[in-house]
Design a protein around this motif. Structure first.
Motif, PDB file in Angstrom:
ATOM      1  N   LEU A   1       2.563   2.731   4.627  1.00 23.21           N
ATOM      2  CA  LEU A   1       1.920   1.687   3.833  1.00 23.21           C
ATOM      3  C   LEU A   1       1.209   0.675   4.751  1.00 23.21           C
ATOM      4  O   LEU A   1       0.091   0.235   4.461  1.00 23.21           O
ATOM      5  CB  LEU A   1       2.967   0.982   2.971  1.00 23.21           C
ATOM      6  CG  LEU A   1       2.521   0.490   1.592  1.00 23.21           C
ATOM      7  CD1 LEU A   1       1.992   1.627   0.753  1.00 23.21           C
ATOM      8  CD2 LEU A   1       3.681  -0.194   0.880  1.00 23.21           C
TER       9      LEU A   1
ATOM     10  N   ILE B   1       6.058   2.166  -9.558  1.00 21.60           N
ATOM     11  CA  ILE B   1       5.104   2.354  -8.467  1.00 21.60           C
ATOM     12  C   ILE B   1       5.898   2.549  -7.179  1.00 21.60           C
ATOM     13  O   ILE B   1       6.328   1.589  -6.541  1.00 21.60           O
ATOM     14  CB  ILE B   1       4.142   1.161  -8.342  1.00 21.60           C
ATOM     15  CG1 ILE B   1       3.383   0.952  -9.639  1.00 21.60           C
ATOM     16  CG2 ILE B   1       3.172   1.379  -7.187  1.00 21.60           C
ATOM     17  CD1 ILE B   1       2.446  -0.219  -9.639  1.00 21.60           C
TER      18      ILE B   1
ATOM     19  N   SER C   1       6.007  -4.318  -8.522  1.00 19.16           N
ATOM     20  CA  SER C   1       6.642  -3.180  -7.878  1.00 19.16           C
ATOM     21  C   SER C   1       8.008  -2.911  -8.464  1.00 19.16           C
ATOM     22  O   SER C   1       8.688  -1.977  -8.068  1.00 19.16           O
ATOM     23  CB  SER C   1       6.793  -3.465  -6.385  1.00 19.16           C
ATOM     24  OG  SER C   1       5.547  -3.692  -5.820  1.00 19.16           O
TER      25      SER C   1
ATOM     26  N   LYS D   1       8.240  -1.863   1.958  1.00 21.46           N
ATOM     27  CA  LYS D   1       7.144  -1.332   2.771  1.00 21.46           C
ATOM     28  C   LYS D   1       7.673  -0.359   3.822  1.00 21.46           C
ATOM     29  O   LYS D   1       8.775  -0.510   4.329  1.00 21.46           O
ATOM     30  CB  LYS D   1       6.405  -2.474   3.465  1.00 21.46           C
ATOM     31  CG  LYS D   1       5.791  -3.501   2.536  1.00 21.46           C
ATOM     32  CD  LYS D   1       5.156  -4.621   3.326  1.00 21.46           C
ATOM     33  CE  LYS D   1       4.610  -5.713   2.421  1.00 21.46           C
ATOM     34  NZ  LYS D   1       5.661  -6.492   1.758  1.00 21.46           N
TER      35      LYS D   1
ATOM     36  N   THR E   1      -0.906   9.617  -9.219  1.00 17.56           N
ATOM     37  CA  THR E   1      -1.381   9.684  -7.833  1.00 17.56           C
ATOM     38  C   THR E   1      -2.588  10.599  -7.720  1.00 17.56           C
ATOM     39  O   THR E   1      -3.600  10.263  -7.077  1.00 17.56           O
ATOM     40  CB  THR E   1      -0.258  10.176  -6.905  1.00 17.56           C
ATOM     41  OG1 THR E   1       0.835   9.245  -6.950  1.00 17.56           O
ATOM     42  CG2 THR E   1      -0.744  10.299  -5.468  1.00 17.56           C
TER      43      THR E   1
ATOM     44  N   ASN F   1       5.022  -5.491  -2.553  1.00 11.76           N
ATOM     45  CA  ASN F   1       5.960  -4.379  -2.342  1.00 11.76           C
ATOM     46  C   ASN F   1       7.106  -4.807  -1.428  1.00 11.76           C
ATOM     47  O   ASN F   1       6.884  -5.135  -0.265  1.00 11.76           O
ATOM     48  CB  ASN F   1       5.205  -3.192  -1.719  1.00 11.76           C
ATOM     49  CG  ASN F   1       6.033  -1.918  -1.719  1.00 11.76           C
ATOM     50  OD1 ASN F   1       7.237  -1.945  -1.534  1.00 11.76           O
ATOM     51  ND2 ASN F   1       5.359  -0.799  -1.924  1.00 11.76           N
TER      52      ASN F   1
ATOM     53  N   ASN G   1       6.268   4.153  -3.174  1.00 11.45           N
ATOM     54  CA  ASN G   1       5.394   3.933  -2.027  1.00 11.45           C
ATOM     55  C   ASN G   1       4.232   4.928  -1.960  1.00 11.45           C
ATOM     56  O   ASN G   1       3.151   4.605  -1.474  1.00 11.45           O
ATOM     57  CB  ASN G   1       6.204   3.980  -0.730  1.00 11.45           C
ATOM     58  CG  ASN G   1       6.851   2.634  -0.420  1.00 11.45           C
ATOM     59  OD1 ASN G   1       6.756   1.709  -1.221  1.00 11.45           O
ATOM     60  ND2 ASN G   1       7.500   2.525   0.712  1.00 11.45           N
TER      61      ASN G   1
ATOM     62  N   LEU H   1      -1.349  -6.123  -3.740  1.00 11.80           N
ATOM     63  CA  LEU H   1      -0.371  -5.086  -4.077  1.00 11.80           C
ATOM     64  C   LEU H   1       0.567  -4.821  -2.902  1.00 11.80           C
ATOM     65  O   LEU H   1       1.776  -4.672  -3.086  1.00 11.80           O
ATOM     66  CB  LEU H   1      -1.093  -3.803  -4.475  1.00 11.80           C
ATOM     67  CG  LEU H   1      -0.217  -2.592  -4.796  1.00 11.80           C
ATOM     68  CD1 LEU H   1       0.765  -2.916  -5.927  1.00 11.80           C
ATOM     69  CD2 LEU H   1      -1.077  -1.390  -5.175  1.00 11.80           C
TER      70      LEU H   1
ATOM     71  N   SER I   1       1.816   3.600  -4.561  1.00 10.21           N
ATOM     72  CA  SER I   1       1.300   2.329  -4.055  1.00 10.21           C
ATOM     73  C   SER I   1       0.281   2.563  -2.946  1.00 10.21           C
ATOM     74  O   SER I   1      -0.774   1.934  -2.900  1.00 10.21           O
ATOM     75  CB  SER I   1       2.458   1.476  -3.528  1.00 10.21           C
ATOM     76  OG  SER I   1       1.989   0.237  -3.054  1.00 10.21           O
ATOM     77  N   ASN I   2       0.592   3.497  -2.065  1.00 11.52           N
ATOM     78  CA  ASN I   2      -0.303   3.835  -0.964  1.00 11.52           C
ATOM     79  C   ASN I   2      -1.644   4.334  -1.496  1.00 11.52           C
ATOM     80  O   ASN I   2      -2.712   3.973  -0.991  1.00 11.52           O
ATOM     81  CB  ASN I   2       0.357   4.912  -0.096  1.00 11.52           C
ATOM     82  CG  ASN I   2      -0.363   5.136   1.204  1.00 11.52           C
ATOM     83  OD1 ASN I   2      -0.399   4.277   2.072  1.00 11.52           O
ATOM     84  ND2 ASN I   2      -0.934   6.312   1.356  1.00 11.52           N
TER      85      ASN I   2
END
Length: 436
Positions: free
Chosen positions: A149, A114, A5, A145, A85, A142, A116, A138, A119-120
Protein backbone atom coordinates in the motif's frame (compact mmCIF):
# COMPACT_ATOMS: atom_id res chain seq x y z
CA UNK A 1 -15.07 10.96 -1.49
CA UNK A 2 -14.47 9.39 1.93
CA UNK A 3 -14.50 5.63 2.27
CA UNK A 4 -14.49 3.96 5.63
CA UNK A 5 -12.03 1.10 6.10
CA UNK A 6 -14.13 -0.33 8.91
CA UNK A 7 -17.01 -1.55 6.79
CA UNK A 8 -18.04 -5.09 7.68
CA UNK A 9 -16.97 -7.91 5.38
CA UNK A 10 -20.12 -9.99 5.81
CA UNK A 11 -23.01 -8.68 3.84
CA UNK A 12 -26.63 -9.58 3.26
CA UNK A 13 -27.86 -9.46 -0.31
CA UNK A 14 -31.24 -7.81 -0.59
CA UNK A 15 -33.89 -10.06 -2.08
CA UNK A 16 -36.71 -9.00 -4.36
CA UNK A 17 -39.82 -10.67 -2.87
CA UNK A 18 -41.84 -10.58 -6.10
CA UNK A 19 -39.80 -13.42 -7.72
CA UNK A 20 -41.36 -16.80 -8.30
CA UNK A 21 -38.36 -19.07 -7.70
CA UNK A 22 -37.69 -22.55 -9.01
CA UNK A 23 -34.43 -24.14 -7.72
CA UNK A 24 -33.42 -20.67 -6.44
CA UNK A 25 -33.48 -19.23 -9.98
CA UNK A 26 -35.80 -16.29 -10.73
CA UNK A 27 -38.30 -17.56 -13.30
CA UNK A 28 -37.88 -14.43 -15.45
CA UNK A 29 -34.16 -15.20 -15.90
CA UNK A 30 -34.48 -18.85 -17.02
CA UNK A 31 -34.49 -17.80 -20.66
CA UNK A 32 -31.07 -16.17 -20.26
CA UNK A 33 -29.35 -19.31 -19.00
CA UNK A 34 -28.99 -21.33 -22.14
CA UNK A 35 -25.67 -22.81 -20.99
CA UNK A 36 -26.75 -23.53 -17.43
CA UNK A 37 -28.32 -26.81 -16.33
CA UNK A 38 -31.91 -26.04 -15.33
CA UNK A 39 -31.63 -28.55 -12.47
CA UNK A 40 -28.91 -26.46 -10.71
CA UNK A 41 -29.21 -23.15 -8.87
CA UNK A 42 -27.59 -20.14 -10.50
CA UNK A 43 -24.03 -19.49 -9.23
CA UNK A 44 -21.80 -16.42 -9.39
CA UNK A 45 -19.81 -18.08 -12.20
CA UNK A 46 -22.41 -17.04 -14.78
CA UNK A 47 -22.30 -13.37 -13.74
CA UNK A 48 -18.54 -13.15 -13.25
CA UNK A 49 -17.94 -14.70 -16.67
CA UNK A 50 -20.31 -12.16 -18.20
CA UNK A 51 -18.55 -9.30 -16.38
CA UNK A 52 -15.13 -10.49 -17.59
CA UNK A 53 -16.40 -10.66 -21.17
CA UNK A 54 -17.68 -7.09 -21.01
CA UNK A 55 -14.48 -5.79 -19.41
CA UNK A 56 -12.47 -7.45 -22.20
CA UNK A 57 -14.43 -5.17 -24.55
CA UNK A 58 -13.89 -2.14 -22.24
CA UNK A 59 -17.64 -1.96 -21.51
CA UNK A 60 -17.36 -0.96 -17.86
CA UNK A 61 -20.85 0.53 -17.57
CA UNK A 62 -22.46 -2.67 -18.87
CA UNK A 63 -20.26 -4.76 -16.57
CA UNK A 64 -21.41 -2.64 -13.62
CA UNK A 65 -25.03 -3.29 -14.59
CA UNK A 66 -24.35 -7.05 -14.51
CA UNK A 67 -22.78 -6.61 -11.06
CA UNK A 68 -25.97 -4.89 -9.84
CA UNK A 69 -28.00 -7.70 -11.37
CA UNK A 70 -25.95 -10.28 -9.46
CA UNK A 71 -26.26 -8.33 -6.20
CA UNK A 72 -30.05 -8.45 -6.47
CA UNK A 73 -30.12 -12.12 -7.48
CA UNK A 74 -30.24 -15.14 -5.11
CA UNK A 75 -26.48 -15.68 -5.58
CA UNK A 76 -24.66 -16.17 -2.27
CA UNK A 77 -21.34 -17.71 -3.36
CA UNK A 78 -19.66 -14.60 -4.80
CA UNK A 79 -16.39 -13.14 -3.48
CA UNK A 80 -17.42 -9.54 -3.98
CA UNK A 81 -14.08 -7.87 -3.06
CA UNK A 82 -12.45 -9.76 -5.94
CA UNK A 83 -15.18 -8.74 -8.40
CA UNK A 84 -14.97 -5.09 -7.34
CA UNK A 85 -11.18 -5.24 -7.65
CA UNK A 86 -11.50 -6.56 -11.19
CA UNK A 87 -13.95 -3.81 -12.18
CA UNK A 88 -11.99 -0.97 -10.58
CA UNK A 89 -8.77 -2.17 -12.24
CA UNK A 90 -10.48 -1.67 -15.59
CA UNK A 91 -11.56 1.83 -14.54
CA UNK A 92 -7.93 2.55 -13.64
CA UNK A 93 -6.60 1.23 -16.95
CA UNK A 94 -9.11 3.24 -18.98
CA UNK A 95 -8.96 6.27 -16.66
CA UNK A 96 -12.72 6.17 -16.10
CA UNK A 97 -13.00 8.01 -12.80
CA UNK A 98 -16.81 8.43 -12.95
CA UNK A 99 -17.32 4.69 -13.42
CA UNK A 100 -14.84 3.96 -10.63
CA UNK A 101 -16.60 6.26 -8.16
CA UNK A 102 -19.93 4.70 -9.12
CA UNK A 103 -18.51 1.30 -8.17
CA UNK A 104 -17.18 2.68 -4.89
CA UNK A 105 -20.69 3.95 -4.03
CA UNK A 106 -22.12 0.48 -4.71
CA UNK A 107 -19.34 -1.04 -2.62
CA UNK A 108 -20.20 1.22 0.34
CA UNK A 109 -23.94 0.68 -0.09
CA UNK A 110 -23.55 -3.10 0.05
CA UNK A 111 -21.22 -3.03 3.05
CA UNK A 112 -18.31 -4.78 1.33
CA UNK A 113 -15.16 -4.59 3.41
CA UNK A 114 -12.31 -2.70 1.76
CA UNK A 115 -9.35 -4.98 2.37
CA UNK A 116 -5.80 -3.97 1.42
CA UNK A 117 -6.03 -5.54 -2.04
CA UNK A 118 -9.17 -3.59 -2.90
CA UNK A 119 -7.83 -0.45 -1.22
CA UNK A 120 -4.64 -0.73 -3.24
CA UNK A 121 -6.67 -0.97 -6.46
CA UNK A 122 -8.76 2.10 -5.62
CA UNK A 123 -5.67 4.15 -4.70
CA UNK A 124 -4.04 3.16 -7.99
CA UNK A 125 -7.18 4.15 -9.90
CA UNK A 126 -7.26 7.58 -8.28
CA UNK A 127 -3.59 8.04 -9.16
CA UNK A 128 -4.14 7.04 -12.79
CA UNK A 129 -7.10 9.43 -12.99
CA UNK A 130 -5.02 12.34 -11.62
CA UNK A 131 -6.83 12.51 -8.27
CA UNK A 132 -3.94 12.04 -5.82
CA UNK A 133 -5.72 13.71 -2.89
CA UNK A 134 -8.58 11.19 -2.99
CA UNK A 135 -5.96 8.42 -3.04
CA UNK A 136 -4.15 9.97 -0.08
CA UNK A 137 -7.39 10.35 1.89
CA UNK A 138 -8.20 6.66 1.45
CA UNK A 139 -4.63 5.69 2.30
CA UNK A 140 -4.70 7.73 5.53
CA UNK A 141 -8.00 6.15 6.59
CA UNK A 142 -6.55 2.65 6.43
CA UNK A 143 -5.41 1.45 9.89
CA UNK A 144 -3.81 -1.72 8.48
CA UNK A 145 -1.31 -0.38 5.97
CA UNK A 146 1.31 -2.68 4.50
CA UNK A 147 4.41 -2.17 2.32
CA UNK A 148 2.46 -2.74 -0.92
CA UNK A 149 0.00 0.00 0.00
CA UNK A 150 2.87 2.37 0.84
CA UNK A 151 4.57 1.64 -2.49
CA UNK A 152 1.36 2.26 -4.44
CA UNK A 153 0.83 5.55 -2.65
CA UNK A 154 4.45 6.57 -3.32
CA UNK A 155 3.91 5.84 -7.00
CA UNK A 156 0.69 7.88 -7.11
CA UNK A 157 2.34 10.90 -5.49
CA UNK A 158 5.37 10.90 -7.80
CA UNK A 159 3.19 10.33 -10.87
CA UNK A 160 1.11 13.38 -9.93
CA UNK A 161 4.07 15.71 -9.23
CA UNK A 162 3.67 15.68 -5.46
CA UNK A 163 7.28 14.80 -4.79
CA UNK A 164 7.55 16.53 -1.41
CA UNK A 165 4.74 14.41 0.02
CA UNK A 166 6.29 11.31 -1.55
CA UNK A 167 9.58 12.01 0.23
CA UNK A 168 7.78 12.55 3.54
CA UNK A 169 5.85 9.30 3.07
CA UNK A 170 9.04 7.39 2.29
CA UNK A 171 10.73 8.51 5.51
CA UNK A 172 7.52 7.72 7.45
CA UNK A 173 7.59 4.25 5.92
CA UNK A 174 11.16 3.75 7.09
CA UNK A 175 10.50 5.16 10.56
CA UNK A 176 7.58 2.76 11.04
CA UNK A 177 9.83 -0.13 9.93
CA UNK A 178 7.85 -1.19 6.89
CA UNK A 179 9.80 -3.26 4.39
CA UNK A 180 11.45 -1.02 1.79
CA UNK A 181 12.11 -2.73 -1.54
CA UNK A 182 13.14 -1.79 -5.07
CA UNK A 183 9.68 -0.38 -5.80
CA UNK A 184 9.95 1.99 -2.84
CA UNK A 185 13.40 3.14 -3.95
CA UNK A 186 12.31 3.50 -7.59
CA UNK A 187 9.50 5.85 -6.58
CA UNK A 188 11.71 7.90 -4.27
CA UNK A 189 14.52 8.21 -6.83
CA UNK A 190 11.96 9.43 -9.35
CA UNK A 191 10.88 12.06 -6.81
CA UNK A 192 14.49 13.13 -6.22
CA UNK A 193 15.05 13.37 -9.97
CA UNK A 194 11.95 15.55 -10.47
CA UNK A 195 12.87 17.86 -7.58
CA UNK A 196 16.53 18.02 -8.67
CA UNK A 197 17.39 17.37 -5.04
CA UNK A 198 20.77 17.99 -3.51
CA UNK A 199 23.40 15.41 -4.52
CA UNK A 200 24.05 14.52 -0.87
CA UNK A 201 20.39 13.45 -0.51
CA UNK A 202 20.72 11.19 -3.55
CA UNK A 203 23.88 9.61 -2.15
CA UNK A 204 22.05 9.02 1.12
CA UNK A 205 19.39 7.03 -0.74
CA UNK A 206 22.08 5.23 -2.74
CA UNK A 207 23.63 4.08 0.53
CA UNK A 208 20.28 2.96 1.91
CA UNK A 209 19.66 0.79 -1.14
CA UNK A 210 22.79 -1.20 -0.31
CA UNK A 211 21.91 -1.28 3.40
CA UNK A 212 18.58 -2.89 2.51
CA UNK A 213 20.34 -5.78 0.82
CA UNK A 214 19.59 -4.73 -2.76
CA UNK A 215 22.44 -5.44 -5.15
CA UNK A 216 22.59 -2.39 -7.39
CA UNK A 217 24.88 -4.11 -9.89
CA UNK A 218 22.08 -6.60 -10.61
CA UNK A 219 19.19 -4.14 -10.60
CA UNK A 220 18.78 -2.30 -13.89
CA UNK A 221 15.83 -0.18 -12.77
CA UNK A 222 17.56 1.39 -9.77
CA UNK A 223 20.89 1.63 -11.61
CA UNK A 224 19.21 3.48 -14.45
CA UNK A 225 17.68 6.02 -12.05
CA UNK A 226 20.98 6.56 -10.26
CA UNK A 227 22.98 7.00 -13.48
CA UNK A 228 20.40 9.49 -14.72
CA UNK A 229 20.42 11.51 -11.49
CA UNK A 230 24.21 11.48 -11.11
CA UNK A 231 24.54 12.57 -14.74
CA UNK A 232 22.05 15.37 -14.16
CA UNK A 233 24.14 16.58 -11.20
CA UNK A 234 27.38 16.38 -13.18
CA UNK A 235 28.69 13.59 -10.96
CA UNK A 236 29.81 11.57 -13.96
CA UNK A 237 32.34 9.52 -11.96
CA UNK A 238 29.52 8.07 -9.83
CA UNK A 239 27.42 7.42 -12.94
CA UNK A 240 30.28 5.61 -14.69
CA UNK A 241 31.08 3.58 -11.58
CA UNK A 242 27.51 2.24 -11.44
CA UNK A 243 27.38 1.64 -15.19
CA UNK A 244 30.64 -0.24 -15.39
CA UNK A 245 29.76 -2.29 -12.32
CA UNK A 246 26.55 -3.68 -13.85
CA UNK A 247 26.47 -7.45 -14.27
CA UNK A 248 24.38 -7.06 -17.40
CA UNK A 249 23.16 -4.10 -19.44
CA UNK A 250 20.19 -3.36 -21.67
CA UNK A 251 19.60 -0.67 -24.29
CA UNK A 252 17.75 1.57 -21.82
CA UNK A 253 20.62 1.82 -19.33
CA UNK A 254 23.18 2.27 -22.13
CA UNK A 255 21.10 5.15 -23.53
CA UNK A 256 20.98 6.70 -20.06
CA UNK A 257 24.77 6.56 -19.89
CA UNK A 258 25.02 8.00 -23.41
CA UNK A 259 22.77 10.88 -22.34
CA UNK A 260 24.87 11.51 -19.21
CA UNK A 261 28.03 11.70 -21.31
CA UNK A 262 26.49 14.11 -23.83
CA UNK A 263 24.93 16.33 -21.16
CA UNK A 264 28.33 16.62 -19.49
CA UNK A 265 30.21 17.37 -22.70
CA UNK A 266 32.02 14.01 -22.82
CA UNK A 267 31.38 13.46 -26.52
CA UNK A 268 34.32 11.11 -27.19
CA UNK A 269 33.11 8.76 -24.44
CA UNK A 270 29.58 8.97 -25.86
CA UNK A 271 30.73 8.08 -29.39
CA UNK A 272 32.91 5.22 -28.09
CA UNK A 273 29.95 3.75 -26.23
CA UNK A 274 27.63 4.24 -29.19
CA UNK A 275 30.05 2.53 -31.59
CA UNK A 276 30.21 -0.37 -29.15
CA UNK A 277 26.42 -0.66 -29.46
CA UNK A 278 26.72 -0.69 -33.26
CA UNK A 279 29.33 -3.46 -33.21
CA UNK A 280 27.54 -5.66 -30.69
CA UNK A 281 24.86 -8.21 -31.39
CA UNK A 282 22.72 -7.35 -28.38
CA UNK A 283 21.64 -3.87 -27.33
CA UNK A 284 21.72 -2.39 -30.80
CA UNK A 285 21.02 1.36 -31.12
CA UNK A 286 17.36 2.33 -31.12
CA UNK A 287 15.52 5.59 -31.82
CA UNK A 288 16.52 7.03 -28.44
CA UNK A 289 20.21 6.18 -29.06
CA UNK A 290 20.20 7.96 -32.42
CA UNK A 291 18.39 10.99 -30.95
CA UNK A 292 21.05 11.39 -28.26
CA UNK A 293 23.93 11.07 -30.72
CA UNK A 294 22.35 13.41 -33.28
CA UNK A 295 22.12 15.99 -30.49
CA UNK A 296 25.80 15.38 -29.71
CA UNK A 297 26.66 16.09 -33.37
CA UNK A 298 24.75 19.34 -33.10
CA UNK A 299 26.63 20.38 -29.97
CA UNK A 300 29.94 19.56 -31.70
CA UNK A 301 28.81 21.25 -34.95
CA UNK A 302 29.87 17.98 -36.61
CA UNK A 303 27.83 18.12 -39.81
CA UNK A 304 29.62 15.25 -41.57
CA UNK A 305 29.17 12.89 -38.62
CA UNK A 306 25.55 14.00 -38.26
CA UNK A 307 24.86 13.25 -41.93
CA UNK A 308 26.36 9.76 -41.55
CA UNK A 309 24.07 9.11 -38.60
CA UNK A 310 21.10 10.44 -40.58
CA UNK A 311 21.89 7.95 -43.37
CA UNK A 312 21.90 5.11 -40.81
CA UNK A 313 18.59 6.34 -39.42
CA UNK A 314 17.03 6.26 -42.89
CA UNK A 315 18.37 2.71 -43.29
CA UNK A 316 17.57 1.19 -39.90
CA UNK A 317 14.69 3.22 -38.42
CA UNK A 318 11.34 2.59 -40.07
CA UNK A 319 9.28 5.23 -38.28
CA UNK A 320 11.28 8.05 -36.67
CA UNK A 321 9.44 9.65 -33.76
CA UNK A 322 9.09 13.40 -33.19
CA UNK A 323 12.01 13.43 -30.74
CA UNK A 324 14.36 12.01 -33.37
CA UNK A 325 12.99 14.34 -36.05
CA UNK A 326 13.35 17.40 -33.84
CA UNK A 327 16.92 16.29 -32.97
CA UNK A 328 17.76 16.14 -36.68
CA UNK A 329 16.31 19.63 -37.27
CA UNK A 330 18.27 20.88 -34.25
CA UNK A 331 21.51 19.30 -35.52
CA UNK A 332 21.24 20.66 -39.04
CA UNK A 333 20.30 24.10 -37.75
CA UNK A 334 23.19 24.10 -35.31
CA UNK A 335 25.57 23.00 -38.10
CA UNK A 336 24.52 25.90 -40.34
CA UNK A 337 22.32 23.97 -42.77
CA UNK A 338 18.87 25.53 -42.46
CA UNK A 339 17.86 24.03 -45.82
CA UNK A 340 18.50 20.46 -44.62
CA UNK A 341 16.68 21.25 -41.38
CA UNK A 342 13.72 22.43 -43.47
CA UNK A 343 13.81 19.21 -45.51
CA UNK A 344 13.49 17.12 -42.34
CA UNK A 345 10.74 19.46 -41.11
CA UNK A 346 8.77 19.10 -44.36
CA UNK A 347 9.11 15.29 -44.25
CA UNK A 348 7.68 15.14 -40.72
CA UNK A 349 4.01 14.23 -40.95
CA UNK A 350 2.79 14.80 -37.41
CA UNK A 351 4.29 18.12 -36.42
CA UNK A 352 3.94 18.92 -32.73
CA UNK A 353 5.06 22.08 -30.95
CA UNK A 354 8.62 20.75 -30.51
CA UNK A 355 9.05 20.11 -34.25
CA UNK A 356 7.82 23.63 -35.06
CA UNK A 357 9.98 25.18 -32.34
CA UNK A 358 13.10 23.31 -33.52
CA UNK A 359 12.59 24.72 -37.03
CA UNK A 360 12.09 28.25 -35.67
CA UNK A 361 15.28 27.85 -33.64
CA UNK A 362 17.20 26.53 -36.67
CA UNK A 363 16.22 29.61 -38.68
CA UNK A 364 17.21 31.86 -35.79
CA UNK A 365 20.66 30.27 -35.46
CA UNK A 366 21.27 30.93 -39.14
CA UNK A 367 20.23 34.58 -39.03
CA UNK A 368 16.98 33.93 -40.90
CA UNK A 369 14.75 35.92 -38.58
CA UNK A 370 12.01 36.60 -41.10
CA UNK A 371 11.63 32.89 -41.86
CA UNK A 372 11.59 32.16 -38.12
CA UNK A 373 8.76 34.64 -37.55
CA UNK A 374 6.86 33.33 -40.58
CA UNK A 375 7.19 29.74 -39.28
CA UNK A 376 5.99 30.85 -35.84
CA UNK A 377 2.80 32.34 -37.34
CA UNK A 378 2.41 29.33 -39.64
CA UNK A 379 2.47 27.10 -36.55
CA UNK A 380 -0.34 29.08 -34.94
CA UNK A 381 -2.42 28.98 -38.13
CA UNK A 382 -1.91 25.20 -38.24
CA UNK A 383 -3.61 24.98 -34.84
CA UNK A 384 -0.51 24.29 -32.70
CA UNK A 385 -0.41 26.66 -29.70
CA UNK A 386 3.06 27.97 -28.78
CA UNK A 387 4.81 26.90 -25.56
CA UNK A 388 7.73 28.31 -23.55
CA UNK A 389 10.26 26.93 -26.00
CA UNK A 390 8.43 28.34 -29.05
CA UNK A 391 8.39 31.85 -27.65
CA UNK A 392 12.04 31.65 -26.60
CA UNK A 393 13.01 30.43 -30.08
CA UNK A 394 11.16 33.13 -32.01
CA UNK A 395 12.15 35.97 -29.65
CA UNK A 396 15.78 34.87 -29.84
CA UNK A 397 15.54 34.77 -33.65
CA UNK A 398 14.08 38.30 -33.71
CA UNK A 399 16.84 39.53 -31.42
CA UNK A 400 19.67 38.06 -33.51
CA UNK A 401 18.15 39.29 -36.78
CA UNK A 402 17.38 42.77 -35.43
CA UNK A 403 13.62 42.36 -35.95
CA UNK A 404 12.78 44.62 -33.03
CA UNK A 405 9.18 45.56 -33.88
CA UNK A 406 8.22 41.95 -34.70
CA UNK A 407 9.81 40.67 -31.48
CA UNK A 408 8.10 43.27 -29.29
CA UNK A 409 4.72 42.50 -30.89
CA UNK A 410 5.18 38.75 -30.26
CA UNK A 411 6.17 39.46 -26.65
CA UNK A 412 3.10 41.66 -26.14
CA UNK A 413 0.89 38.95 -27.69
CA UNK A 414 2.00 36.53 -24.96
CA UNK A 415 -0.11 38.39 -22.39
CA UNK A 416 -3.19 38.43 -24.63
CA UNK A 417 -2.76 34.65 -25.04
CA UNK A 418 -2.70 34.32 -21.22
CA UNK A 419 0.93 33.21 -21.35
CA UNK A 420 3.22 34.27 -18.52
CA UNK A 421 6.75 35.16 -19.70
CA UNK A 422 9.66 33.48 -17.91
CA UNK A 423 13.24 34.69 -17.38
CA UNK A 424 14.36 33.52 -20.84
CA UNK A 425 11.59 35.49 -22.53
CA UNK A 426 12.49 38.60 -20.51
CA UNK A 427 16.17 38.21 -21.41
CA UNK A 428 15.26 38.11 -25.12
CA UNK A 429 12.96 41.09 -24.66
CA UNK A 430 15.65 43.14 -22.92
CA UNK A 431 18.08 42.25 -25.72
CA UNK A 432 15.49 43.39 -28.26
CA UNK A 433 15.02 46.73 -26.49
CA UNK A 434 18.79 47.13 -26.46
CA UNK A 435 18.79 46.88 -30.26
CA UNK A 436 15.95 49.39 -30.68
Amino acid sequence: LCISSNLTFSRSIRRTPTFTVLYNIPRRRLSQLESVDEQKPLSSYYYVKKIKGLLAKDKISSATNVLEEMIHSPVTDCNYPIVFTMLIKSCSRLKKLDEGEKLIKILKREGVKIDNILSNTIIHMYGNCNHPQAALDLFNQNPNKDSILFNTMLGVLTKNNREREALELFWTMEAQRFKIDQYSFSAILKAYEARKSDLSEVKKIHKKISENGIEISANLVLSNYLIQIYGMHGSIIDAVRIFEGLKFKDTVVINTMLNAYVNNGLYKEAFDLFRGMEKGRANRPNIASYSIMIRACGELVALEEGQKLHEKILKFVRTPDVILQSSLIYMYGKCGSASRARSVFDETRDKNVYIWSAMILAYGWNGLGTQAVDTFHEMIRAGTPPNDFSYTSVLSACSHAGLVDEGIKIFDDMASNKFTPNEFHYNCYIDLLGRA
